[in-house]
Design a protein around this motif. Structure first.
Motif, mmCIF file in Angstrom:
data_model
loop_
_atom_site.group_PDB
_atom_site.id
_atom_site.type_symbol
_atom_site.label_atom_id
_atom_site.label_comp_id
_atom_site.label_asym_id
_atom_site.label_seq_id
_atom_site.Cartn_x
_atom_site.Cartn_y
_atom_site.Cartn_z
ATOM 1 N N LEU A 206 0.836 -1.189 0.000
ATOM 2 C CA LEU A 206 0.000 0.000 0.000
ATOM 3 C C LEU A 206 0.876 1.246 0.000
ATOM 4 N N ASN A 207 0.478 2.234 -0.786
ATOM 5 C CA ASN A 207 1.204 3.502 -0.814
ATOM 6 C C ASN A 207 0.783 4.322 0.402
ATOM 7 N N GLY A 208 1.229 3.896 1.569
ATOM 8 C CA GLY A 208 0.756 4.419 2.842
ATOM 9 C C GLY A 208 1.244 5.831 3.142
ATOM 10 N N ILE A 209 0.392 6.598 3.805
ATOM 11 C CA ILE A 209 0.742 7.978 4.164
ATOM 12 C C ILE A 209 1.839 7.998 5.227
ATOM 13 N N ILE A 210 1.698 7.184 6.271
ATOM 14 C CA ILE A 210 2.725 7.149 7.322
ATOM 15 C C ILE A 210 3.991 6.487 6.794
ATOM 16 N N ARG A 211 3.839 5.523 5.909
ATOM 17 C CA ARG A 211 5.012 4.931 5.254
ATOM 18 C C ARG A 211 5.831 6.028 4.585
ATOM 19 N N LYS A 212 5.160 6.897 3.835
ATOM 20 C CA LYS A 212 5.856 7.980 3.139
ATOM 21 C C LYS A 212 6.548 8.908 4.124
ATOM 22 N N GLN A 213 5.876 9.243 5.238
ATOM 23 C CA GLN A 213 6.471 10.121 6.239
ATOM 24 C C GLN A 213 7.740 9.507 6.826
ATOM 25 N N LEU A 214 7.678 8.204 7.149
ATOM 26 C CA LEU A 214 8.848 7.559 7.745
ATOM 27 C C LEU A 214 9.985 7.395 6.741
ATOM 28 N N VAL A 215 9.648 7.120 5.489
ATOM 29 C CA VAL A 215 10.682 7.052 4.456
ATOM 30 C C VAL A 215 11.430 8.381 4.384
ATOM 31 N N ASN A 216 10.692 9.480 4.412
ATOM 32 C CA ASN A 216 11.327 10.801 4.360
ATOM 33 C C ASN A 216 12.161 11.077 5.610
ATOM 34 N N ILE A 217 11.643 10.674 6.776
ATOM 35 C CA ILE A 217 12.389 10.861 8.024
ATOM 36 C C ILE A 217 13.689 10.058 7.990
ATOM 37 N N LEU A 218 13.600 8.803 7.582
ATOM 38 C CA LEU A 218 14.772 7.920 7.584
ATOM 39 C C LEU A 218 15.830 8.366 6.586
ATOM 40 N N LYS A 220 16.669 11.270 5.997
ATOM 41 C CA LYS A 220 17.366 12.437 6.538
ATOM 42 C C LYS A 220 18.172 12.122 7.799
ATOM 43 N N THR A 221 18.100 10.871 8.274
ATOM 44 C CA THR A 221 18.832 10.516 9.486
ATOM 45 C C THR A 221 20.209 9.942 9.140
ATOM 46 N N GLU A 222 21.136 10.159 10.016
ATOM 47 C CA GLU A 222 22.471 9.583 9.838
ATOM 48 C C GLU A 222 22.602 8.256 10.570
ATOM 49 N N GLU A 223 21.689 8.008 11.517
ATOM 50 C CA GLU A 223 21.796 6.787 12.331
ATOM 51 C C GLU A 223 21.433 5.522 11.561
ATOM 52 N N TYR A 224 20.492 5.664 10.603
ATOM 53 C CA TYR A 224 19.966 4.471 9.944
ATOM 54 C C TYR A 224 20.025 4.611 8.430
ATOM 55 N N THR A 225 20.115 3.450 7.780
ATOM 56 C CA THR A 225 20.072 3.388 6.320
ATOM 57 C C THR A 225 18.751 2.770 5.895
ATOM 58 N N LEU A 226 18.022 3.455 5.035
ATOM 59 C CA LEU A 226 16.738 2.953 4.556
ATOM 60 C C LEU A 226 16.937 2.169 3.264
ATOM 61 N N GLU A 227 16.284 1.012 3.183
ATOM 62 C CA GLU A 227 16.272 0.219 1.956
ATOM 63 C C GLU A 227 14.829 -0.127 1.604
ATOM 64 N N GLU A 228 14.370 0.345 0.461
ATOM 65 C CA GLU A 228 13.070 -0.075 -0.056
ATOM 66 C C GLU A 228 13.327 -1.289 -0.936
ATOM 67 N N THR A 229 13.142 -2.445 -0.349
ATOM 68 C CA THR A 229 13.535 -3.686 -1.011
ATOM 69 C C THR A 229 12.628 -4.824 -0.578
ATOM 70 N N SER A 230 12.541 -5.849 -1.404
ATOM 71 C CA SER A 230 11.714 -7.012 -1.088
ATOM 72 C C SER A 230 12.217 -7.681 0.188
ATOM 73 N N ILE A 231 11.266 -8.168 0.982
ATOM 74 C CA ILE A 231 11.595 -8.824 2.247
ATOM 75 C C ILE A 231 11.121 -10.271 2.198
ATOM 76 N N SER A 232 12.040 -11.183 2.437
ATOM 77 C CA SER A 232 11.709 -12.609 2.469
ATOM 78 C C SER A 232 11.177 -12.984 3.850
ATOM 79 N N PRO A 233 10.242 -13.926 3.929
ATOM 80 C CA PRO A 233 9.780 -14.400 5.243
ATOM 81 C C PRO A 233 10.915 -14.904 6.127
ATOM 82 N N PHE A 234 11.998 -15.387 5.512
ATOM 83 C CA PHE A 234 13.121 -15.910 6.282
ATOM 84 C C PHE A 234 13.849 -14.799 7.042
ATOM 85 N N GLU A 235 13.688 -13.545 6.600
ATOM 86 C CA GLU A 235 14.339 -12.432 7.272
ATOM 87 C C GLU A 235 13.642 -12.037 8.570
#
Length: 281
Positions: A206-218, A220-235
């Motif tokens: 879903l093209n979520g509103i809060i998803r978009k807000q957190l993507v933008n927040i992340l 701009k942060t130096e503490e974390y690296t954001l990856e928009e990538t497929s997630i396997s159930p094994f992860e």
């Protein structure tokens, strides 16, 4: 009180035909919107997502549907329900006018706006027990239709019944490629070390509103690296944290998936930053 096509009416008088296409064919889209003291949170994002959803569904967008006009329609519902100084939840639904079968007789639309009070003005952190499981009976198909909020939510309904019958608080949904896409009621984020992952929209998320807000927040942060990538159930069982996001709740940490229990440190940090963004508009 309800706004039905621009008229404020009593709920008992807000009559929709049994031939309404939203009911008959799921030919409808909607937005769930949070209000704080009469102010619409993240209104620009909601507005453009609603317009994009209507275009995807090949609905005729009225020339009057400007951001200012629709904002006025929402505020009128808030005022009619005496919620000007209270937190509230709005559901803005747009449906294609009745006529035709699978092939619509028209692309013109109607709309209905409902409001209900919420307990808290801003997002609170819930660090209680919250257990999830995979829902594997049905899949979310990747593609544009899965990115919008439409009335066709059969997978979410069946997954919610599965969760209740089996004592889970929520379920994670898979797409046809067996990748984790989202939760029953929101987007999903996974934290491993300093990396935060969320499934891309192209996976069917879903093209979520809060998803978009957190993507933008992340971003701009130096503490974390954001990856928009497929997630396997094994992860999932290897993650340090997993949390769910939506407009109604903000951020909901997951405490347990199968035998793995999770932290909630990053979720708490992000919720604080999300509340700051909400206050600033």
């Amino acid at each position: 009180m309800i706004n039905l096509d621009g008229k404020i009416v009593e709920e008992k008088d807000a009559i929709l035909s049994v031939r309404n296409r939203g009911f008959a064919y799921g030919d409808s889209v909607f937005e769930t919107i949070r209000i704080i003291s009469g102010k619409i949170m993240f209104w620009e994002d909601h507005y453009f997502r609603l317009m994009a959803s209507m275009r995807i569904m090949r609905m005729e967008i009225p020339s009057s549907f400007s951001p200012e006009f629709l904002e006025k329609q929402i505020i009128e519902v808030i005022e009619a329900n005496n919620l000007e100084t209270s937190p509230a939840r709005i559901r803005f639904a747009v449906y294609r006018l009745q006529g035709g079968y699978y092939t619509p007789a028209t692309r013109d639309i109607g709309y209905v706006i409902t409001a209900e009070a919420l307990e808290n003005s801003f997002y609170l952190f819930n660090d209680g027990n919250y257990e999830v499981e995979l829902f594997k009976d049905h899949y979310v198909n990747s593609g544009l239709l899965s990115t919008i909020k439409s009335n066709n939510r059969a997978v979410n309904v069946l997954g919610s019944i599965f969760a209740r019958e089996n004592g889970y608080d929520n379920c994670l949904l898979l797409n046809e490629k067996k990748g984790v896409v989202e939760a029953l009621n929101g987007n999903v984020f996974l934290v491993k070390g300093q990396v935060v992952k969320t499934p891309p929209i192209s996976d069917g998320a879903l093209n979520g509103i809060i998803r978009k807000q957190l993507v933008n927040i992340l971003k701009k942060t130096e503490e974390y690296t954001l990856e928009e990538t497929s997630i396997s159930p094994f992860e999932l069982q290897k993650a340090d944290e997993i949390f769910i996001t939506n407009v109604a709740l903000g951020i909901q940490p997951i405490s347990k998936y199968r035998k793995k229990t999770f932290e909630n440190k990053v979720a708490k940090e992000l919720l604080s930053k999300l509340n700051v963004k909400a206050r600033l508009g």
